[in-house]
Design an enzyme around this catalytic site. Sequence first.
Site, PDB file in Angstrom:
ATOM      1  CG  ASP A 194      36.959  31.436  36.559  1.00  0.00           C
ATOM      2  OD1 ASP A 194      36.501  32.297  37.326  1.00  0.00           O
ATOM      3  OD2 ASP A 194      38.055  30.853  36.765  1.00  0.00           O
ATOM      4  NE  ARG A 195      36.166  31.882  41.447  1.00  0.00           N
ATOM      5  CZ  ARG A 195      36.625  31.493  42.618  1.00  0.00           C
ATOM      6  NH1 ARG A 195      35.822  31.543  43.681  1.00  0.00           N
ATOM      7  NH2 ARG A 195      37.858  31.066  42.754  1.00  0.00           N
TER       8      ARG A 195
ATOM      9  CE  LYS B 136      36.773  28.641  38.974  1.00  0.00           C
ATOM     10  NZ  LYS B 136      37.960  27.783  39.090  1.00  0.00           N
TER      11      LYS B 136
ATOM     12  CG  ASP C 247      39.119  34.537  35.835  1.00  0.00           C
ATOM     13  OD1 ASP C 247      38.180  34.559  36.643  1.00  0.00           O
ATOM     14  OD2 ASP C 247      39.849  33.540  35.675  1.00  0.00           O
TER      15      ASP C 247
ATOM     16  CB  SER D  83      40.549  34.396  40.044  1.00  0.00           C
ATOM     17  OG  SER D  83      39.252  33.860  40.093  1.00  0.00           O
ATOM     18  CG  HIS D  84      37.875  35.494  43.480  1.00  0.00           C
ATOM     19  ND1 HIS D  84      38.480  34.358  42.987  1.00  0.00           N
ATOM     20  CD2 HIS D  84      38.062  35.471  44.816  1.00  0.00           C
ATOM     21  CE1 HIS D  84      39.001  33.673  43.992  1.00  0.00           C
ATOM     22  NE2 HIS D  84      38.767  34.328  45.113  1.00  0.00           N
TER      23      HIS D  84
ATOM     24  CG  ASP E 223      35.238  35.359  38.519  1.00  0.00           C
ATOM     25  OD1 ASP E 223      34.870  35.135  37.342  1.00  0.00           O
ATOM     26  OD2 ASP E 223      36.216  34.792  39.034  1.00  0.00           O
TER      27      ASP E 223
ATOM     28  CD  GLU F 240      32.830  26.123  47.817  1.00  0.00           C
ATOM     29  OE1 GLU F 240      32.166  27.104  48.175  1.00  0.00           O
ATOM     30  OE2 GLU F 240      34.051  26.162  47.631  1.00  0.00           O
TER      31      GLU F 240
END
Length: 543
Positions: A281-282, A376, A279, A113-114, A277, A364
């Site tokens: 998704d954010r 997401k 991957d 992820s991030h 981010d 959030e």
Amino acid sequence: MATLTIDTKPFDGQKPGTSGLRKKVSMFQQANYLANFVQSIFDALDDLEGATLVIGGDGRFYNEQAVQIILKMAAANGVARAIVGESGLLSTPAASCVIRKYGALGGIILSASHNPAGENGDFGIKYNAKNGGPAPEALTDAIFKNTQGINRYLISDADDLDLARIGRNSLDGMTVDIINPVADYAELMQNLFDFGKIRSLFKSGFRMQFDAMHAITGPYAHAILEGMLGAPAGTVVNGMPLKDFGGGHPDPNPVYAKALFDVMFGENAPDFGAASDGDGDRNIILGRGCYVAPSDSLAIIAANAQLAPAYGDGLKGVARSMPTSGAVDRVAQAKGLPLYETPTGWKFFGNLLDAGRISLCGEESAGTGSDHVREKDGLWAVLLWLNILAESGKAVSDILADHWRTYGRNFYTRHDYEAVDTSAADDVMASLTAQLDSLVGRQVSSETVTIAEDFSYTDPVDGAVSSNQGICIVFESSARMVVRKSGTGTEGATLRLYLESFEPDESRHTLDTQVALEALVEVAETITQIRAKTGREAPSVVS
């Protein structure tokens, strides 16, 4: 080609959650480590033989090597077809899209992820189910159980495939389709939004900057924003995915995306700014001279989603994670929409989406999504904002001010204490848990505690109960604080402190968030003793 059965030691790893297994790259590079975990996934899937699997990742260091290993293991375990993104690339929401479009059994997504990447950075792997969403808890439990006793894995001795060549291949009897990683996702986005309206917005002189942070969304943003929507060249910055994400930390927040914030708050700022981010998704959203907090973005999207074709008939319902601010609650109440408050974790939203109870959900932590996939989706959120801007003709700052005027403002912040000594983090949580009953009725400075609980959730779809999901404390003023220990890092522990206070007075809506919540920050420290117990003078990140 022959199938090799290799004896190996039991896997010594952590229990994977819905975010999968995340460790340092060096851990995954150990002999048999990745293969043990992959075989544990395969052994947990009853219907793997003859199935289709989707495989891809965010392009971080070790991504391509991992894809080759997984492909050879899939062939040896009887998988009939693998769908792989070109060069092993697929954003997490795009992987969800591909799983759903082609009716795959599921997919293996390679990402941390991030988290930072590179040879000394982090790597991760997770399994997504056939709905395109994170594996349910029963499956992750089965995978973990398998890791504890594994003594062999199956792998083909076939040669590596050329992952950079799109087309159909055969690997030891398994069909491998290497696809354009953007095409299916872009087609879905075109069906959700009014691309004609957005193209007209860019033709009118509207300017935007999208920071892909040298992560996976670069190719998607180049193809969709600059290609299909006609945004000027240069709209997408840091658009080349790099194995180390350019040495950066691809977490879209005011600290790690500071360069974008500097542009949007500087002279001659564009009309709109956004980032995603590692991957994909954010997301974060900015206007000229203003930042839209993720909780506010979710609420604004809920209030305006009908401006996009896919949501023109309105929303079925909305959901937010418990730590997310109550801004979206006020929209749901005003519109008469069902509202669900879930624990953190996208799998909880997936149940509600699959049951048709909600159309929109968010956390959030800069994650927003809808019923178009089961993850997401950062670029989706950006495109929905562009559709809203194109239809409304308003600036981001005006949309934000109008929203607060209509619904009031939920001042909200998150303070992250990263890489904290695990024992100190555990002490914070244990101490809080022990004093929950005695906190109720206690006055701390100007605040009086009315509710103090460890959040528990009963899933309305399957009745599953999830306990110990975070400490939530509500005050008589309606202010709220939440404390959680997060498991997304690979070093130490992360403590997250969430603070929220509702402000109906329009004259106070322009206050700086940290100023508005300054007194509540001190109340929280008095109760939690986070700084005292961890030895930290301040949070690592304030967002």
